[in-house]
Design a protein around this motif. Structure first.
Motif, short mmCIF file in Angstrom:
data_model
loop_
_atom_site.label_atom_id
_atom_site.label_comp_id
_atom_site.label_asym_id
_atom_site.label_seq_id
_atom_site.Cartn_x
_atom_site.Cartn_y
_atom_site.Cartn_z
N TYR A 31 0.85 -1.19 0.00
CA TYR A 31 0.00 0.00 0.00
C TYR A 31 0.88 1.25 0.00
O TYR A 31 1.83 1.35 0.79
CB TYR A 31 -0.90 0.01 1.24
N ASN A 61 -3.99 6.77 -3.65
CA ASN A 61 -3.75 5.55 -2.90
C ASN A 61 -3.59 4.38 -3.88
O ASN A 61 -4.52 4.07 -4.63
CB ASN A 61 -4.92 5.25 -1.95
N ILE A 77 -2.78 0.36 -4.29
CA ILE A 77 -2.74 -0.92 -3.62
C ILE A 77 -2.35 -2.00 -4.63
O ILE A 77 -2.90 -2.07 -5.73
CB ILE A 77 -4.11 -1.27 -3.00
#
Length: 220
Positions: free
Chosen positions: A197, A208, A210
């Motif tokens: 992450y 963000n 991931i």
């Protein structure tokens, strides 16, 4: 007699050090290939599959890791695109007991994302430097766990676009967190799975990223 005692003590110390390093060394000395599924958990975020390769090493306390991945698909809910991710870590591990190593590292990361929307395109690339803490735990001969957490500061970035399509973000700092489980098969082969992450922070914008990975590695 005293000289012989000193020699014996030194040999025992070396053997003890080797015993401490051996379980973690068997976990961290490898080269591997993996498949990944990456996604952006922010506005207009999307996901796509990709591939990657890594090399890890641990010798006399010194730790090194180089990881490169490529995702041939859009991560921003556009018609097409791709992304590339490079992570390099150099550190030094301090043994805790016989099977656990914890220590600091310095790190570099490159992230590049390109998207196309009906003929218009945008490209964002970010270079960052920083550091953090890593840990590796190898309690048995078959499996092990490793993890890291770090903070990297953005040092340079490139943003470009056509047709008015532009990300509008500049060099970004990031919080980088990752973990992995390794399982040793017969011989030098292992399977591994992990989750990574990265939270990119820039004034007025955030991203963000991931990444879930699964692959196989060959010990050396």
């Amino acid at each position: 007699m005293r000289k012989n005692s000193v020699i014996v003590a030194a040999c025992l110390a070396l053997v003890s050090g080797a015993a401490v390093a051996s379980p973690v060394g068997s976990l961290l000395n490898n080269v591997g290939l993996y498949g990944e599924y990456a996604g952006v958990s922010s506005q207009n975020g999307s996901s796509s599959g990709g591939v990657g390769a890594r090399v890890e090493t641990y010798l006399d306390g010194f730790y090194g890791d180089a990881d490169v991945s490529y995702t041939p698909g859009s991560l921003n809910n556009t018609t097409s695109g791709n992304s590339a991710d490079v992570n390099i870590k150099l550190g030094y591990g301090l043994p805790i007991g016989n099977s656990l190593v914890v220590g600091p590292y310095v790190g570099y990361q490159y992230l590049g994302i390109t998207d196309q929307v009906y003929g218009d395109s945008a490209t964002f690339s970010n270079n960052s430097l920083g550091g953090g803490v890593f840990a590796a735990w190898a309690p048995g001969s078959r499996w092990g766990v490793q993890a890291h957490i770090g903070y990297l500061a953005g040092v340079s970035a490139s943003v470009s676009g056509t047709g008015g399509f532009d990300y509008g973000i500049q060099s970004a700092n990031l919080l980088d967190i990752g973990g992995e489980i390794d399982y040793r098969l017969s011989g030098p082969w292992s399977l591994f799975a992990g989750l990574h992450y990265a939270h990119y922070m820039e004034s007025g914008a955030s991203l963000n990223l991931i990444r879930g990975v699964i692959g196989a590695s060959l010990a050396f």
